[in-house]
Scaffold this active site. Structure first.
Site, PDB file in Angstrom:
ATOM      1  CE  LYS A 172      -7.458   7.077   4.168  1.00  0.00           C
ATOM      2  NZ  LYS A 172      -6.156   6.446   4.071  1.00  0.00           N
ATOM      3  CG  ASP A 195     -11.042  17.821  -6.109  1.00  0.00           C
ATOM      4  OD1 ASP A 195     -12.062  18.732  -6.368  1.00  0.00           O
ATOM      5  OD2 ASP A 195     -10.138  18.324  -5.817  1.00  0.00           O
ATOM      6  NE  ARG A 245       1.447   2.715  13.087  1.00  0.00           N
ATOM      7  CZ  ARG A 245       0.522   3.462  13.765  1.00  0.00           C
ATOM      8  NH1 ARG A 245       1.233   4.302  14.720  1.00  0.00           N
ATOM      9  NH2 ARG A 245      -0.668   3.369  13.525  1.00  0.00           N
ATOM     10  CE  LYS A 290      -2.373   1.606   3.532  1.00  0.00           C
ATOM     11  NZ  LYS A 290      -2.388   3.235   3.575  1.00  0.00           N
ATOM     12  CG  ASP A 303      -4.976   4.641   1.591  1.00  0.00           C
ATOM     13  OD1 ASP A 303      -6.159   5.135   1.247  1.00  0.00           O
ATOM     14  OD2 ASP A 303      -4.771   4.355   2.844  1.00  0.00           O
ATOM     15  CB  THR A 324     -10.260   4.550  12.470  1.00  0.00           C
ATOM     16  OG1 THR A 324      -9.175   5.142  11.763  1.00  0.00           O
ATOM     17  CG2 THR A 324     -10.849   3.402  11.624  1.00  0.00           C
TER      18      THR A 324
HETATM   19  O1  C5P Z   1       0.714   1.032  11.083  1.00  0.00           O
HETATM   20  P1  C5P Z   1      -0.847   0.656  10.950  1.00  0.00           P
HETATM   21  O2  C5P Z   1      -0.849  -0.839  11.002  1.00  0.00           O
HETATM   22  O3  C5P Z   1      -1.496   1.269  11.979  1.00  0.00           O
HETATM   23  O4  C5P Z   1      -1.220   1.132   9.555  1.00  0.00           O
HETATM   24  C1  C5P Z   1      -2.501   1.154   9.150  1.00  0.00           C
HETATM   25  C2  C5P Z   1      -2.421   1.670   7.667  1.00  0.00           C
HETATM   26  O5  C5P Z   1      -3.824   1.859   7.406  1.00  0.00           O
HETATM   27  C3  C5P Z   1      -2.045   3.219   7.718  1.00  0.00           C
HETATM   28  O6  C5P Z   1      -1.426   3.491   6.451  1.00  0.00           O
HETATM   29  C4  C5P Z   1      -3.233   4.122   7.651  1.00  0.00           C
HETATM   30  O7  C5P Z   1      -3.014   5.402   6.905  1.00  0.00           O
HETATM   31  C5  C5P Z   1      -4.258   3.029   7.107  1.00  0.00           C
HETATM   32  N1  C5P Z   1      -5.771   3.476   7.234  1.00  0.00           N
HETATM   33  C6  C5P Z   1      -6.278   3.604   8.873  1.00  0.00           C
HETATM   34  N2  C5P Z   1      -7.189   3.636   9.366  1.00  0.00           N
HETATM   35  C7  C5P Z   1      -8.444   4.031   8.135  1.00  0.00           C
HETATM   36  C8  C5P Z   1      -7.856   3.921   6.576  1.00  0.00           C
HETATM   37  C9  C5P Z   1      -6.470   3.897   6.413  1.00  0.00           C
HETATM   38  O8  C5P Z   1      -5.264   3.062   9.887  1.00  0.00           O
HETATM   39  N3  C5P Z   1      -9.462   4.320   8.607  1.00  0.00           N
END
Ligand code: C5P
Length: 236
Positions: free
Chosen positions: A63, A66, A212, A34, A61, A121
């Site tokens: 998002k 527009d 992460r 991603k 991603d 979220t």
């Molecule tokens: O590091 P982590 O596992 O929290 O990463 C989650 C990924 O999913 C990040 O790239 C974050 O931008 C994305 N994301 C999210 N919540 C959302 C939409 C996308 O955590 N609602």
């Protein structure tokens, strides 16, 4: 689709060198990469082309949100990069969603699938009320996911907590991509609505997005292998 195909690793890294190195370490251990706004803003489309050229399905991603014409053009540009999934905000409205879906379809067989972002979220109910959005977070997620499905979107991004609501509202065949995944015992970071891989799959997720817990692991490949193993156990 194997459990590994369902694992999407979020390359939330500062530059192309780090992203390239991480993708190489994860070869054979994850299904998709991603690219989000950080990496894309730093490195641009050439890195996306490179990853796709290396055989990775790429989830772009960005998002988009527009006017319909602008989003359609952006989706067309993303299709030309060869991405397999991309995101648009459902809050852009039905005309914008339809314009995105039509633009993706014009790419033909290798078209990207369009995923709608429902409620970020980072929003809670009080935050939504301040924006003038009525209802609980779950009601909003449900309403926006249905709107996206009616506009022809292929799926939605939903937290593990909301995945079941989206599955119930939109039925089978509507893709659900779920971030906020934390393997048992891993630090939660800022993900308030997190779940272990098996719970997210049981709630109806088709794909899991993990950042992460893989990127910061001492050995990212073994972290990915462990997540895939947990997914396999849940899918059995
Ligand atoms: O590091 P982590 O596992 O929290 O990463 C989650 C990924 O999913 C990040 O790239 C974050 O931008 C994305 N994301 C999210 N919540 C959302 C939409 C996308 O955590 N609602």
């Amino acid at each position: 689709m194997t459990a590994r195909d369902r694992l999407i690793v979020a390359l939330d890294l500062p530059g192309a060198e780090e992203a390239r190195r991480m993708a190489a370490r994860l070869r054979g251990h994850a299904g998709q990469m991603k690219v989000g706004s950080q990496l894309f803003t730093a490195e641009g489309p050439s890195l996306v082309r490179e990853l796709a050229g290396d055989g990775w399905p790429v989830f772009l991603d960005l998002k988009f949100h527009d006017i319909p014409n602008t989003v359609a053009s952006a989706v067309e540009a993303a299709s030309a990069l060869g991405v397999s999934l991309l995101t648009v905000h459902a809050l852009g409205g039905p005309e914008m969603l339809q314009a995105a879906v039509e633009a993706a379809r014009r790419a033909g067989e290798r078209r990207p699938r369009v995923l709608a972002i429902t409620v970020l979220t980072s929003h809670d109910q009080a935050g939504l009320a301040r924006l003038g959005v009525a209802g609980t977070v779950e009601e909003c997620v449900r309403r926006l996911a249905l709107l996206a499905r009616e506009a022809g979107a292929d799926g939605a991004v939903a937290s593990p907590r909301e995945a079941a609501v989206v599955r119930e509202a939109c039925g089978p065949g509507f893709l659900i991509v779920t971030p906020g995944i934390r393997p048992a015992g891993a630090p939660k970071g800022d993900q308030a609505r997190h779940a272990v891989p098996g719970v997210a799959l049981a709630a109806g997720a088709d794909y899991l997005v993990v950042g992460r817990p893989v990127l910061s692991a001492p050995d990212p490949a073994s972290a990915a292998v462990a997540i895939v193993a947990a997914m396999e156990a849940a899918l059995r």
